[in-house]
Structures are given as structure tokens and as C-alpha cells.
Design an enzyme around this catalytic site. Sequence first.
Site, PDB file in Angstrom:
ATOM      1  N   ASP A 240     -22.113  59.082  38.630  1.00  0.00           N
ATOM      2  CA  ASP A 240     -22.854  59.387  37.406  1.00  0.00           C
ATOM      3  C   ASP A 240     -22.027  60.224  36.438  1.00  0.00           C
ATOM      4  O   ASP A 240     -22.532  61.106  35.760  1.00  0.00           O
ATOM      5  CB  ASP A 240     -24.157  60.111  37.731  1.00  0.00           C
ATOM      6  N   ILE A 256     -21.550  45.391  47.630  1.00  0.00           N
ATOM      7  CA  ILE A 256     -21.253  44.797  46.325  1.00  0.00           C
ATOM      8  C   ILE A 256     -19.875  45.221  45.836  1.00  0.00           C
ATOM      9  O   ILE A 256     -19.063  44.398  45.413  1.00  0.00           O
ATOM     10  CB  ILE A 256     -22.349  45.192  45.319  1.00  0.00           C
ATOM     11  N   TYR A 279     -27.509  47.174  49.367  1.00  0.00           N
ATOM     12  CA  TYR A 279     -27.998  48.047  50.431  1.00  0.00           C
ATOM     13  C   TYR A 279     -28.969  49.044  49.821  1.00  0.00           C
ATOM     14  O   TYR A 279     -28.593  49.900  49.036  1.00  0.00           O
ATOM     15  CB  TYR A 279     -26.832  48.787  51.092  1.00  0.00           C
ATOM     16  N   THR A 290     -32.945  51.080  41.930  1.00  0.00           N
ATOM     17  CA  THR A 290     -31.934  50.216  41.327  1.00  0.00           C
ATOM     18  C   THR A 290     -32.555  48.879  40.964  1.00  0.00           C
ATOM     19  O   THR A 290     -33.104  48.191  41.823  1.00  0.00           O
ATOM     20  CB  THR A 290     -30.757  50.001  42.290  1.00  0.00           C
ATOM     21  N   HIS A 447       1.401  83.535  62.749  1.00  0.00           N
ATOM     22  CA  HIS A 447       1.903  82.167  62.627  1.00  0.00           C
ATOM     23  C   HIS A 447       3.430  82.183  62.517  1.00  0.00           C
ATOM     24  O   HIS A 447       4.003  81.955  61.443  1.00  0.00           O
ATOM     25  CB  HIS A 447       1.283  81.469  61.420  1.00  0.00           C
ATOM     26  N   HIS A 451       4.343  82.133  68.282  1.00  0.00           N
ATOM     27  CA  HIS A 451       3.111  81.350  68.431  1.00  0.00           C
ATOM     28  C   HIS A 451       3.447  79.894  68.745  1.00  0.00           C
ATOM     29  O   HIS A 451       2.841  79.284  69.644  1.00  0.00           O
ATOM     30  CB  HIS A 451       2.288  81.439  67.143  1.00  0.00           C
ATOM     31  N   HIS A 489       3.993  72.485  64.747  1.00  0.00           N
ATOM     32  CA  HIS A 489       2.649  72.368  64.174  1.00  0.00           C
ATOM     33  C   HIS A 489       2.336  73.411  63.104  1.00  0.00           C
ATOM     34  O   HIS A 489       1.424  73.218  62.308  1.00  0.00           O
ATOM     35  CB  HIS A 489       1.596  72.432  65.284  1.00  0.00           C
ATOM     36  N   ASP A 490       3.082  74.527  63.045  1.00  0.00           N
ATOM     37  CA  ASP A 490       2.853  75.543  62.007  1.00  0.00           C
ATOM     38  C   ASP A 490       4.120  75.860  61.221  1.00  0.00           C
ATOM     39  O   ASP A 490       4.265  76.965  60.673  1.00  0.00           O
ATOM     40  CB  ASP A 490       2.304  76.837  62.634  1.00  0.00           C
ATOM     41  N   ASP A 597      -3.342  75.106  70.927  1.00  0.00           N
ATOM     42  CA  ASP A 597      -3.386  76.007  69.779  1.00  0.00           C
ATOM     43  C   ASP A 597      -4.280  77.219  70.044  1.00  0.00           C
ATOM     44  O   ASP A 597      -4.114  78.276  69.431  1.00  0.00           O
ATOM     45  CB  ASP A 597      -3.882  75.233  68.552  1.00  0.00           C
TER      46      ASP A 597
END
Length: 699
Positions: A240, A256, A279, A290, A447, A451, A489-490, A597
Site C-alpha cells: 500500500d 497470482i 488466495y 478484494t 569477541h 573466544h 565465526h566472529d 558458541d
Amino acid sequence: MSVGEEIGSKMNHLTLIEELSIAGTDSIQLQCVVNRYLQDVTGAPVAFLVPLIPTSDEGLLQVVGGKVLDKEIRFSVTSDDVNKVTKNGFSFLVNEKHNEFLEMIEKTIGKEQNILLFDIKHPQKSPGSGNHHVALFVSLVIEDKSTTVKREDYEKIIQEVFRYTLGHLLTAFELFEEKRVRDQCQNLLRVARRLLGKIGDLGKLMRGVMAEAKDLANAERCSLFLIDKYTGELVSKVFDGNEATEELRIENGQGIAGHVANTGKLLNIRNAYQHPLFYKGVDELTGFKTRSILCFPICDEENIIGVAQLCNKANGFHFDKCDEEIATAFSIYCGISIMHALVHERVQKAEARHKLSQELLLHHMKVPEDDVQSILLDMQNFGNKIDACAFSSFDYCPRDIERISSVYMSFQMFSDLGLVQKFKIPKDKLLRFLLLVQKGYRDMPYHNWTHAFSVTHFGFCLLKNLQLIERGMVTDLQALAFLVACLCHDLDHRGTNNSYQKHSRSSLAKLYSSEGSVNERHHLSQAICILNDANCKILDSLDNHQFKECIDVIGELILATDLAQHFRIISNLRQLTMENLKLKPMLFLSLLMTCCDLSDQVKPWPTTQFVAELVYAEFFAQGDLEKEMGLSPKEMMDRQKACIPELQIEFITTVVRPTFEILAHIFPEITPCLDTIDDNRRNWVMLREQQPYYNCITP
């Protein structure tokens, strides 16, 4: 004199022609003239015309008697409809399809009136031409059903009138439609200029596209979907004309919008509830009804990049062919604008990457070759000093290991699991990889490299003690990717969370905020950079298929360390069993990654308490930065409000224990970890009771 002759005597063609000449080509004025004339000669209180527009298959109502309607009414009249009208008269129009039409008639002339409907043939159309051979319908309102005037008498008079008026009316209606199209085209050009002024901001452009489309077609609601080039899904972030709170994803080819995206053809649905692709669940959820839908593709120079969907024509029953033409033209401007906006966004991301690369180069230095050779010699002696049994225990505390020793031990993990031999990883490249990853971590309280090493150690313990490789639950390649993901991972963590990155509009946020998991995507990017370094290519022996799989697993696992992602899949994790682990390898590895972790929480109390202080040191530092930005930090980030024991109790209860419970349910060998978690929780409870306002971090 007969009744018909009496009516005919009232006709004055010269007067009619003169009034038509004065009205010129104004279709509204012409209808007023003809309506008034018909009322005079027939004695009917009200007369009105319903012209048929062949280009859009519509009936048009603009004037009833001498009253010009506030808004014109358009309704569908197909060739089949015309045939039914000519046979059944006005009764055909009395149905739910044309309720707005009837509502206006009843409002103007009353409900209890009798209406006669007459069709006027088009002079240039024939019944077999495939088009409507009726130009318009004439409606006369008669007050009394028992009138002595026969229908045949009215019909003769009406046919006589339209011998003189039909040409004028048809010309006026054609001019009216042409002017309508011309005005819409001019509007379209103005819209294009406005859209091109917004290509610097994709979000603003998307909102602008939908607002303009809604106005052009006079629709009640609108939404815009772009095609995710990786998944093929349609993704909507605009509804909208406004940015949606949550993005909506539609599977490729579904509904659709999915059908239009697949076919590339515009779809104009006049009755949504009768269409097989519609739907109605969304209507039931929102309460919105609709009625009609106009859905059209948006293309760049070569491909379909999205779909726009408009709902409910505000001033009519459905979208017409003129709307279809405007939508088709509008989609071209949209495609050009969005394409340029995406290019602009890519340029901005490239600039952000360049800035990040410069930061990375300044922060990291290459590992000197002499250091590598020296460490390789030292490693031969160090291996004999490791107590393998103690090292692979879940109780072992890797945080006590010296920095250089942690590199040796990381190397040993790959070797003990047979990965160095299996994948022919050169020792010098593995060592450089480990040293560069170590340098890739900043000196943050929590971090940091320590770690990362702790997380990797717990991952090693899981693989080793649960015999995941030997039992076929994890392949050698997955184990390799798993250890690499644990280590990386960090990477380059800045000590602040994803929320802070977005609020501060950091370089990371500019680069990754549209994809989510900002920090984790940066960690992955840094990992790929190191793996691509010529001196650190530990994956060189993999073939193309293995390499792709390995990188994909690394990416999935690093992204899995975002707790938001963990909560999204927690219900799926709870469904894991010993029997279905091999069927859901990535889900299982994601569970292992999250446990790694969180592994500081399964260590003895002194370690757990110490780690908590490190975590909150980072949290409070972020909270201070947020206060400087004028933001109100969350309680856990506010050093003046946080109660660490209370926060830790909540964290253990809602995150840590439920996660390890899932793993312990599959592997009872993990149960002692639950006992340690419970012991640590009891210690936090005791600390809370002893010091209700305990906050161990000083400013």
C-alpha cells in the site's frame, strides 16, 4: 391519431440538431441534450444512455436524465453480455455484478420505477465481426406498467432520434476516450520524472513506484514484489505504498503474482474470488475485500525483475484495458528506475567494501615467513606436551592456554581428526591460515581470538567424543567446514551487535542490512577473504563440487551463530532424533554450532562467571555509545540498570539449557553438561540473593 403518431408529432429534428451543434464534441453535454429530448418526445420522466466502449469492453454511465454523476460508472459488458441484454432487456443488469450501477439508478430515479432498455446498432459493426455490434443502450423510465404506449412505438421513435444523433455521440465518445488516454500518458511522463529522481534510495523508490501506480490506476491497494535472484522467490517489502513491517515471500510460480512473474504476462482479474489462483486467506485475515486485481510484470532491459499488484479499482468495478495499457507502459519506467537504483546500490556497496578492505589491511598484517618456519619447528616439540585425554574433555578450559600455544593446539585439532591427511592440507598453509585468523580478531573483551579458540575446542570435543565422523553422522568434508566455521565465526567483530550496526548506519550496515545478520555476514566475508589468500588456501585439494559444498557449509554455520536465526529454527531443532540426523545434516550442524558458541556456559563456575564479566564489558561499552547517540539502550546494555545475575539466569533458562537439552536428548553423553549448566544457574541465583544489585563491571 395513434399513440405512436402522437409521440412522433412532438419531435422537432431541427431543434435537436441545433442543440447538438451547440454541444459540439462534449460527450457529457451531448448526453444531456439527447436525454432531455427523449424525455420530451416520449413523456418518460427520465432517460439515460449507456454507451459501450469497444476498446475496453465496458458500459459507461455518466449522465442520468439531466444530472451529471459525481463520478462515472464503468462496468464490464462483453459480447456475450450484449447478446443477453438485447434478449432480456434491463433485467440482465439487475444482478450483483452491477450493484454500483443499480445503486446510482435507484438513487436518481427511485427503486420502484419501470425501465425499458433499447439497443442501438453500431453503423460500422456487423454481428459476425467479433466485436460489439451495439453502439449503446437507451433506457427510458416509465411510471406506469399499464401505459397504453407500446414498446414498438417507443422503439420507432428512438430509432428515428438516433438517425440524427448517433454519429455525433460516437465521435464524442471516441474523443472522450482518446483524451482520457492522453491525460494518463501525460501523467505517466510526470511520474517517470518523479521516479528517476528517487533512484538514489531503493526503499524510497519502491514506495514511490507503488504510490504512483496506485494513483495512475486509481486503485485502493497496491503491493510490489521483487524476484530474489538466488531463491527465485517473490519478495515484498512494500505494501500500500508503505514499507511493510515484515517482508512477504511467495514461492516461485505460486499465486497470482507468481504466475505473472513466471509467464511475464499481465493479468487483469475482474472477479478475484472466482479466479483459481486467488488466495482469500489474506482477506480473511485483514478484513479487506478484494474485488478486482491488476497484476503486471516489471522488467529491466532483458529480464523480469518484479511484479506489481493493484487491488480494487476505486471508481469502478474492475480495471479496464486502458489501465492495462498504462500499466504496461508504467512497468517499463519502473524497470528502468529500479534497475538504475540497484546499480546505484551496488556502487554504494562496492564503496563500503572498499572502505572495509582498507580497514582490514590497516588492521591485519601478513604473517612473516620466518615466524611460520620457526613455529613449525616448535610445533614438533609441543605436540608431545599435550595431554590428549584431558584436551578432548568437555571440562577442559581452553581459555587458560597461551596465545601462541592455542595456535599449536588448533593445528593439532585438524590433525587429530585426520583432516590434514584426508584433504592433503599443507602444514605451512594451515599454520598461516590459523595465524591470519588469529590476527583477524580484534582486541575485544569477549569477541576475540580466545573466544574463537574456545568455540573451536568444544566443536573438536563434540566430533571426537561423540565419534560423529566414525558413526557417519558428519562427513569428513563437513567436519573440515565445521572447524573452519568455528574458528572464523566472529572474525573482525567490533564488540557491538547487529542492532547497533543498523542504528549507527555503519559501513557494515550499509553493506549487509538488507540481507540481515549484519555481523555474521561480515564474519563470513572475512573468512572467505582469508581462505582465498594465496598463502592460506587450505581447501586447494578439493574438487569444484567439494569446494562449493565446503564454502556453503561454512556460510550456513557462521550465519547460524546469529541467535535470531537460532530462534527461527528452534522448533525444527527439537524434531531432531538419532534416526533423522543424516537426513537433516545442516540442521544438525547448526545445532552443534550454537552449542559451541554457548560452550562457556558448560564450563566450571569460575570460568562462567569470568566470561560473563567479559560479555557485559562489551555490552556496557555499546550501551555507552548508544547513549551518546541519544538512544536508550536495552537493560542488559545499560551499566546503570543491568543486574548481571538476573540477566544470566534468564539467558541460561531461555537459551542455553533448552539448546543443550536438544543435544542431550540425542546424545545422552552430553547430560553432564546439563548438570554443569544447572550448577552455574544455582550460583547465579545465590549471587542474586546475596547481592541483588550485583554489577561487576565498573565504568
